[in-house]
Design a protein around this motif. Structure first.
Motif, PDB file in Angstrom:
ATOM      1  N   PRO A 179      -6.268 -10.521  23.111  1.00 18.26           N
ATOM      2  CA  PRO A 179      -5.662  -9.192  23.037  1.00 18.26           C
ATOM      3  C   PRO A 179      -4.137  -9.246  23.066  1.00 18.26           C
ATOM      4  CG  PRO A 179      -6.716  -9.542  25.178  1.00 18.26           C
ATOM      5  CD  PRO A 179      -6.912 -10.796  24.404  1.00 18.26           C
ATOM      6  N   VAL A 180      -3.521  -8.177  22.596  1.00 21.14           N
ATOM      7  CA  VAL A 180      -2.059  -8.089  22.620  1.00 21.14           C
ATOM      8  C   VAL A 180      -1.639  -6.941  23.535  1.00 21.14           C
ATOM      9  CG1 VAL A 180      -1.724  -9.054  20.317  1.00 21.14           C
ATOM     10  CG2 VAL A 180      -2.047  -6.586  20.557  1.00 21.14           C
ATOM     11  N   LYS A 181      -0.406  -7.047  24.041  1.00 22.43           N
ATOM     12  CA  LYS A 181       0.114  -5.964  24.876  1.00 22.43           C
ATOM     13  C   LYS A 181       0.632  -4.848  23.980  1.00 22.43           C
ATOM     14  CE  LYS A 181       1.212  -8.819  28.821  1.00 22.43           C
ATOM     15  NZ  LYS A 181       2.262  -9.691  29.297  1.00 22.43           N
ATOM     16  N   ALA A 182       1.002  -3.736  24.620  1.00 26.20           N
ATOM     17  CA  ALA A 182       1.343  -2.539  23.853  1.00 26.20           C
ATOM     18  C   ALA A 182       2.524  -2.749  22.895  1.00 26.20           C
ATOM     19  CB  ALA A 182       1.633  -1.393  24.815  1.00 26.20           C
ATOM     20  N   ARG A 183       3.569  -3.430  23.372  1.00 32.38           N
ATOM     21  CA  ARG A 183       4.768  -3.610  22.515  1.00 32.38           C
ATOM     22  C   ARG A 183       4.400  -4.368  21.240  1.00 32.38           C
ATOM     23  NH1 ARG A 183       8.385  -0.197  23.494  1.00 32.38           N
ATOM     24  NH2 ARG A 183       8.492   0.243  25.701  1.00 32.38           N
ATOM     25  N   LYS A 184       3.607  -5.412  21.404  1.00 35.55           N
ATOM     26  CA  LYS A 184       3.186  -6.192  20.240  1.00 35.55           C
ATOM     27  C   LYS A 184       2.308  -5.325  19.339  1.00 35.55           C
ATOM     28  CE  LYS A 184       2.381 -10.043  17.853  1.00 35.55           C
ATOM     29  NZ  LYS A 184       1.512 -11.163  18.127  1.00 35.55           N
ATOM     30  N   ALA A 185       1.453  -4.528  19.962  1.00 37.43           N
ATOM     31  CA  ALA A 185       0.568  -3.650  19.187  1.00 37.43           C
ATOM     32  C   ALA A 185       1.392  -2.669  18.349  1.00 37.43           C
ATOM     33  CB  ALA A 185      -0.370  -2.896  20.126  1.00 37.43           C
ATOM     34  N   LEU A 186       2.490  -2.213  18.953  1.00 35.71           N
ATOM     35  CA  LEU A 186       3.359  -1.282  18.230  1.00 35.71           C
ATOM     36  C   LEU A 186       4.006  -1.988  17.039  1.00 35.71           C
ATOM     37  CD1 LEU A 186       4.634   1.596  18.293  1.00 35.71           C
ATOM     38  CD2 LEU A 186       6.538   0.592  19.575  1.00 35.71           C
ATOM     39  N   LYS A 187       4.468  -3.202  17.283  1.00 34.75           N
ATOM     40  CA  LYS A 187       5.098  -3.980  16.218  1.00 34.75           C
ATOM     41  C   LYS A 187       4.140  -4.202  15.060  1.00 34.75           C
ATOM     42  CE  LYS A 187       8.451  -6.941  18.179  1.00 34.75           C
ATOM     43  NZ  LYS A 187       8.535  -8.154  18.963  1.00 34.75           N
ATOM     44  N   LEU A 188       2.881  -4.463  15.419  1.00 30.95           N
ATOM     45  CA  LEU A 188       1.882  -4.736  14.384  1.00 30.95           C
ATOM     46  C   LEU A 188       1.459  -3.464  13.645  1.00 30.95           C
ATOM     47  CD1 LEU A 188      -0.545  -7.135  16.297  1.00 30.95           C
ATOM     48  CD2 LEU A 188       1.025  -7.763  14.469  1.00 30.95           C
ATOM     49  N   GLY A 189       1.715  -2.313  14.278  1.00 35.43           N
ATOM     50  CA  GLY A 189       1.229  -1.069  13.689  1.00 35.43           C
ATOM     51  C   GLY A 189      -0.164  -0.709  14.180  1.00 35.43           C
ATOM     52  N   LEU A 190      -0.607  -1.420  15.212  1.00 33.54           N
ATOM     53  CA  LEU A 190      -1.927  -1.156  15.771  1.00 33.54           C
ATOM     54  C   LEU A 190      -1.938   0.162  16.537  1.00 33.54           C
ATOM     55  CD1 LEU A 190      -4.649  -2.624  16.023  1.00 33.54           C
ATOM     56  CD2 LEU A 190      -3.768  -3.798  18.024  1.00 33.54           C
ATOM     57  N   VAL A 191      -0.806   0.481  17.171  1.00 36.25           N
ATOM     58  CA  VAL A 191      -0.642   1.802  17.790  1.00 36.25           C
ATOM     59  C   VAL A 191       0.595   2.453  17.191  1.00 36.25           C
ATOM     60  CG1 VAL A 191      -1.741   1.144  19.963  1.00 36.25           C
ATOM     61  CG2 VAL A 191       0.725   0.928  19.734  1.00 36.25           C
ATOM     62  N   ASP A 192       0.648   3.782  17.317  1.00 36.90           N
ATOM     63  CA  ASP A 192       1.770   4.514  16.724  1.00 36.90           C
ATOM     64  C   ASP A 192       2.933   4.679  17.673  1.00 36.90           C
ATOM     65  OD1 ASP A 192       0.477   5.482  14.084  1.00 36.90           O
ATOM     66  OD2 ASP A 192      -0.999   5.908  15.629  1.00 36.90           O
TER      67      ASP A 192
END
Ligand code: NAI
Length: 726
Positions: A179-192
């Motif tokens: 899993p990735v943390k939120a900041r990485k998820a944001l970078k990936l576009g996984l979260v907005d």
């Protein structure tokens, strides 16, 4: 309009609150620590959605979790255990896919407000929502760990994920399973968006309102637009993914990498690539079809069964206090001592301060103190470099550590872990000195082979003495083996188990005996490898035989890592205890005499001077036949070496060293690297069947001698036609 904060009239997992035109749906599975998904939960959620669809006053929906620091942990895995056929597994996948499809096509915007673990089916659920907001809390992690259980994301994940973040990033997430943390998820576009936890709910409601009223429009997924860090520019990456030749290249590379890692033992990653690829070749709905079929196939595969059993075993151990009597409670532990700050002591200090516990470390002199502190700092620095730890937490951990050459402060400790040299006299001396200042404290030895009762014989309070056997490197290896001697009090055992769990370990409790469980089964495994060297095997071929079998490293590499001196000491203890079947072959002694101790001496069977680890031909000079080596069959070598471990594990169960086959499997997989896809020595024995295993061992005994004599319990099971787990 639903009145604010009214409970939904539906029993069960969901409650709905109104915030103006926004319905806040809270998921809180009754009676469970975390939320999991199942067809029942899906049906209930569908009913909630249908009602919100009809409700004219509702214009947008926010989904959040009612659990503390956890969004959705994934699908309910117990369901997977009940799956009897690929068709059933496929049906489960289709049901989940259909539910998330309806969610995606829901007319009103749905936002996922994510705090805590958002994993597997939980992430697939969020992917079907129209907007995702995550908290920046370190506990918020998003990922699809299914391949680690031998499965693939089966609720649309293999289709939605690549379309959201791009193929390369999606494959990273799916194939790595991490899993990735939120900041990485944001970078990936996984979260907005990412927000601090206290703002999550209000922010989500505001966004929902904006989406409902058209103030905010859904942007196109951001993933591919972001600049990637892996050397390809965003434009290059997009170009690669948008044409079929480029995609083909990506899939081929991914497959190659997967096969290198899995050596063909783990089918799930390959199937995941196939599902993603199918979706790109044939379109989204065909992709879902393929995903469901592959999920169904995998759900009944032996590998998935073994990996899930291990997962359940670990979970069961989390709830296990280590003692049978439920009335026994661990002592509260507020301060821990560590004696000896070498390789192991420094590691133990690290995982203890990481648990927020103050540590008092004792070394034999100032130089030792300096080395110990540098050792701890070194481990923490490495974790900071790899971004597994942030600087503030590193500093906080260092503040919890004090070191000394005396005994001051030890009177206030609740538990001390001894990790001085492997020497009975020295360990007893430590025990006496500790008891002199702290008669009530629990004394745990990290010995790798000395029976605890021998150490405890120097104690006036043997009920407080036990073993806490960690594995190297302590901060990475997940297992802790707690060793209970005959006179150890249940309270002391429960205390050690509780501390181990706080240190993040999977803890098994075994009974005392030479080598306990893990060192005892490792000895004949390494000995057999040494026998093969005597017979002319090539070091690298022997190592390859066992890595092909599924171990992370081969036995000779392991011997070099452990150190020939350490292995030899343990071998002597075990030889004395169990007789000739445990006798270490001569070369081990010769290695020690020559200072060929392994990696720490920069020479063992391999040399460690150059960049590449290479076999040192001079090491062959210690062996009969010298540098002239033979080609031995790798499968036969793997069979001999691995079955030594399996047979010894069965002896441990038969003699009551192990409490259960489960503990033996967990111990071998997480402490020794026994191939997880085989589930551990007992699952492996069950898969072979007792009669087959018995025959194999008898054949080996007839050919190679009494050290292959089958364990009495195996003979018994074969006679009764039973399995270890039946
Ligand atoms: P090490 O040699 O790195 O560390 C031992 C430390 O104890 C040294 O720093 C030494 O200065 C210190 N020491 C010696 N006498 C002392 C005294 N009187 N007071 C305080 N400190 C003293 O050894 P390592 O590898 O850390 O092993 C320690 C124990 O852990 C041994 O019993 C070993 O069998 C066991 N163990 C080792 C494993 C490994 O992979 N190295 C794995 C599991 C257990």
């Amino acid at each position: 309009m639903i009145p604010a904060r009214e409970r939904s009239d539906m029993p069960g997992a969901f409650t709905v609150e109104a915030e103006g035109v926004v319905a806040v749906v809270r998921f809180d599975l009754p009676g469970e620590a975390v939320n999991t998904l199942s067809p029942d939960v899906g049906a209930e959620f569908d009913a909630v959605l249908r009602r919100l669809e009809r409700d004219e006053t509702v214009r947008a929906v926010v989904l959040l979790s009612g659990k503390k620091d956890s969004f959705v942990a994934g699908a309910r895995l117990e369901l997977m255990q009940q799956v009897k056929s690929a068709v059933e597994g496929e049906a489960l996948s289709r049901t989940a896919q259909a539910g998330f499809d309806r969610l995606e096509r829901f007319r009103k915007p749905v936002l996922a407000a994510i705090h805590g673990a958002c994993l597997g089916g939980g992430l697939e659920w969020a992917l079907a929502c129209h907007w995702r907001i995550a908290t920046d809390d370190p506990r918020t992690r998003l990922g699809v760990p299914e391949v680690q259980l031998g499965l693939i994301p089966g609720a649309g994940g293999t289709q939605r994920l690549p379309r959201l973040v791009g193929i390369a990033a999606a494959l990273d997430l799916i194939l790595g399973g991490r899993p990735v943390k939120a900041r990485k998820a944001l970078k990936l576009g996984l979260v907005d968006e990412v927000v601090p936890p206290p703002l999550l709910r209000d922010h989500a409601v505001r966004r929902a309102h904006e989406l409902a009223t058209g103030v905010l429009r859904r942007e196109h997924p951001a993933g591919l637009k972001k600049l990637r860090k892996d050397g390809l520019s965003a434009v290059q990456q997009a170009a690669l993914e948008e044409n079929s030749v480029g995609r083909e290249l990506l899939f081929r590379q991914a497959r190659k990498k997967v096969l290198e890692k899995s050596r063909g033992h783990y089918p799930a990653p390959e199937k995941a690539i196939e599902a993603v690829r199918h979706g790109y070749e044939k379109g989204f709905s065909q992709g879902l079809e393929r995903e469901a079929q592959l999920f169904g196939e995998l759900s009944v595969s032996p590998v998935a069964k073994r990996l899930m059993e291990l997962f359940f075993a670990q979970n069961a151990l989390k709830k296990d206090t280590g003692v049978d009597d439920p009335a026994v409670k661990p002592r509260p532990v507020e301060r821990v001592g560590v004696l000896g700050g070498g390789l192991m002591g420094a590691g133990i200090a690290c995982v203890t301060t990481a648990a927020g516990l103050p540590v008092r470390l004792r070394e034999k002199d100032d130089a030792g103190v300096g080395r110990a502190l540098a050792g701890v700092r070194g481990v923490l620095e490495e974790r900071v470099r790899r971004r597994a730890l942030d600087r503030l937490d590193r500093d906080a951990q260092l503040r919890l550590l004090t070191a000394t050459t005396g005994w001051a402060g030890f009177e206030r400790l609740d538990l001390v872990v001894e990790a001085v040299f492997e020497d009975l006299g020295l360990k007893q001396e430590m025990l006496r000195a500790f008891e002199a200042v702290n008669p009530a404290g629990v004394f745990a030895s990290n010995t790798s082979s000395i029976p605890i009762r021998e150490i405890a014989s120097a104690s006036r309070h043997p009920e407080t003495v036990l073993g806490m056997h960690y594995f190297s490197p302590v901060h990475k290896m997940p297992l802790l083996e707690v060793i209970a001697a005959a006179r150890t009090a249940p309270e002391a055992i429960a205390t050690a188990v509780a501390v181990g769990k706080r240190q993040g370990k999977t803890v098994i409790v075994v009974n005392d005996g030479p080598g306990f469980y893990t060192s005892r089964v490792l000895a004949p495994y390494l000995n057999e490898a040494a026998h093969l060297l005597l017979e002319g095997a090539r070091v690298e071929e022997l190592d390859r035989a066992l890595t092909e079998f599924g171990f992370p490293v081969g036995p000779i590499t392991l011997l070099d890592e452990v150190g020939a001196d350490v292995a030899y000491k343990a071998a002597k203890v075990l030889h004395a205890a169990f007789g000739d079947r445990m006798a270490a072959p001569e070369p081990l002694q010769a290695l020690v005499r020559q200072g060929r101790l392994g990696r720490k001496a920069r020479k063992g069977f391999y040399t460690y001077d150059g960049k590449k680890k290479e076999v040192d031909p001079a090491a062959y000079d210690l062996l009969p036949g010298g540098r002239g080596r033979k080609d031995l069959d790798r499968a036969l070598m793997a069979e001999r070496v691995s079955l030594q471990l399996v047979n010894e594990a069965i002896r441990c169960l038969g003699e009551g060293i192990l409490r259960s086959p489960r503990d033996g499997d967990v111990g071998a997989v997480f402490g020794l690297g026994f191939p997880p896809f085989l589930g551990g020595p007992f699952r492996y024995a069950d898969a072979l069947g007792a009669p087959t295993l018995l025959e194999l061992l008898k054949r080996l005994r007839d050919r190679h001698g009494a050290r292959f004599e089958p364990a009495p319990l195996l003979v018994e099971l074969a006679r009764l036609g039973r399995t270890f787990y039946s």
